[in-house]
Design a protein around this motif. Structure first.
Motif, PDB file in Angstrom:
ATOM      1  N   TRP A 211       7.424   1.444  -3.417  1.00 23.68           N
ATOM      2  CA  TRP A 211       7.497   1.343  -4.875  1.00 23.68           C
ATOM      3  C   TRP A 211       6.236   0.702  -5.436  1.00 23.68           C
ATOM      4  CZ3 TRP A 211      13.088   0.031  -6.894  1.00 23.68           C
ATOM      5  CH2 TRP A 211      13.964   1.023  -6.456  1.00 23.68           C
ATOM      6  N   HIS A 212       5.744  -0.332  -4.759  1.00 24.63           N
ATOM      7  CA  HIS A 212       4.510  -0.970  -5.239  1.00 24.63           C
ATOM      8  C   HIS A 212       3.348   0.008  -5.171  1.00 24.63           C
ATOM      9  CE1 HIS A 212       1.413  -3.897  -5.963  1.00 24.63           C
ATOM     10  NE2 HIS A 212       2.274  -4.903  -5.959  1.00 24.63           N
ATOM     11  N   ASN A 213       3.410   0.927  -4.216  1.00 23.53           N
ATOM     12  CA  ASN A 213       2.360   1.932  -4.028  1.00 23.53           C
ATOM     13  C   ASN A 213       2.635   3.171  -4.880  1.00 23.53           C
ATOM     14  OD1 ASN A 213      -0.121   2.365  -2.538  1.00 23.53           O
ATOM     15  ND2 ASN A 213       0.939   3.977  -1.406  1.00 23.53           N
ATOM     16  N   LEU A 214       3.296   2.956  -6.008  1.00 19.61           N
ATOM     17  CA  LEU A 214       3.554   4.007  -6.997  1.00 19.61           C
ATOM     18  C   LEU A 214       4.398   5.143  -6.429  1.00 19.61           C
ATOM     19  CD1 LEU A 214       0.035   4.151  -8.688  1.00 19.61           C
ATOM     20  CD2 LEU A 214       2.017   2.742  -9.320  1.00 19.61           C
ATOM     21  N   GLY A 215       5.391   4.757  -5.617  1.00 23.63           N
ATOM     22  CA  GLY A 215       6.356   5.724  -5.126  1.00 23.63           C
ATOM     23  C   GLY A 215       5.934   6.503  -3.902  1.00 23.63           C
TER      24      GLY A 215
END
Length: 375
Positions: free
Chosen positions: A79-83
């Motif tokens: 999620w932190h890595n934009l999904g």
């Protein structure tokens, strides 16, 4: 460590992520963009270590807690890595692949079935890693999508991941390429080969001759994990690491040799990665007794120095308060470890915490490695 560094991502249930430093040194915007993907991958490895330890001690419920934390961390990374699990650095993705492999294996041991989220990560990462493997420079893996540098930090972990997946024929050429192009018999493995633009317009190879401890660890592990790995070469790697990447420390009139853990940023993790794989070498009966003893002594001595030099903090107190004395037993205390195993944490970090995640994951990794040797 997890009590100080690990938290829900934006407070979302079912996720975890770790702060890069406690207390933070940067503003919110910088922390959001510079969150150190590969440090999180090694934090996941340490969580798997803890779960395996609990299983070995006959505590399946505790192992299940670490399995759950690992799954939530993997979700937080995505999620932190934009999904997405993928980024532009092949070494980052290789580290996360290795950690996800181990999380999946822990799930099978603890629950009898694989980890759905770890398998999801593997399905996303393996095809991307394949793109790093090209014919340029005779083989090896590129470091990132700029495709101007082939190095050990990407090639050796990819070889490990392929070997663990049973793709031995794909892993073997990577080990051969590393040895033929980057091994120095005296110093160990050099970092990589960069393609540098020349006046002719072509790119010419230039060897980066820097030597880093984690590179020795990953090549060592790849040879131990591959069925056709060169065990005599593994012994050479251990000897070179002991010769070049350890320091002598005087302890009560006795000289003790420990891994050189000094380093900030990414370098704060390097010796921990080496220690993980030295511990595997120490337990591998295919290796010579002298090699196994050298590997064992380095890991245990480094762990002892880190533990004796720890500083304990009460996480309920403000982070700028002086930590509690390490001789005081307090139920709410958490340990913070020195980035330099040869020096006490208080001498390196001062009164506040101020420790980067990399150095704390490194210490955790070394202590878990020592436990595996002493159990």
């Amino acid at each position: 460590m997890t009590r100080l560094y690990v938290h829900r991502l934006l407070g979302v249930p079912g996720t975890l992520i770790a702060r890069s430093c406690v207390p933070p040194r940067e503003g919110l915007a910088a922390r959001a963009t510079r969150w150190n993907y590969w440090w999180q991958a090694h934090l996941l490895e340490a969580m798997v270590d803890a779960g395996e330890r609990e299983l070995a001690l006959g505590r399946p419920d505790e192992a299940a807690l670490w399995l759950d934390r690992g799954g939530r961390l993997l979700r937080g990374i995505r999620w932190h890595n934009l999904g997405s699990y993928t980024n532009s650095y092949y070494d980052d993705m290789a580290w996360l692949t290795l950690a996800a492999q181990r999380l999946n294996a822990l799930s099978r041991r603890a629950t009898g079935r694989g980890s759905a989220i770890a398998q999801e990560a593997g399905r996303a990462l393996y095809p991307r890693l394949a793109r790093a493997l090209t014919p340029e420079l005779g083989g090896g893996a590129f470091w990132n999508t700029a495709e101007d540098y082939k190095n050990v930090p990407s090639t050796a972990p990819i070889a490990m991941a392929l070997a663990r997946a049973g793709r031995h024929e794909d892993a073997a050429p990577l080990l051969s390429w590393l040895r033929e192009n980057l091994f120095d018999e005296e110093r160990g493995y050099l970092d990589g080969i960069r393609l540098v633009p020349a006046r002719s317009g072509e790119r010419v190879p230039q060897v980066d001759r820097s030597v880093h401890s984690y590179n020795q660890g990953t090549v060592l592990a790849a040879h131990l994990e591959h069925p056709a790995g060169d065990l005599r070469h593994a012994e050479q790697i251990v000897a070179a690491a002991a010769r070049n990447l350890a320091v002598d420390v005087e302890v009560e009139g006795t000289t003790v040799r420990v891994l050189d853990t000094r380093g900030s940023g990414d370098g704060g993790l390097f010796a921990g990665i080496l220690a993980r794989h030295l511990a595997a070498a120490a337990q591998d009966e295919r290796l010579a007794a002298e090699t196994r003893a050298t590997a064992r002594d380095l890991v245990l001595a480094t762990a002892e120095m880190l533990w004796s030099g720890r500083r304990e903090y009460d996480p309920d107190l403000p982070l700028n308060e002086i930590g509690v004395d390490v001789t005081e037993i307090r139920n709410s205390a958490v340990a913070v470890f020195s980035p330099d195993a040869a020096r006490h944490c208080s001498d390196v970090l001062g009164a506040g915490v101020g420790a980067e995640l990399s150095s704390q994951v490194q210490a955790w990794t070394i202590l878990e490695a020592a436990w595996r040797l002493e159990r």
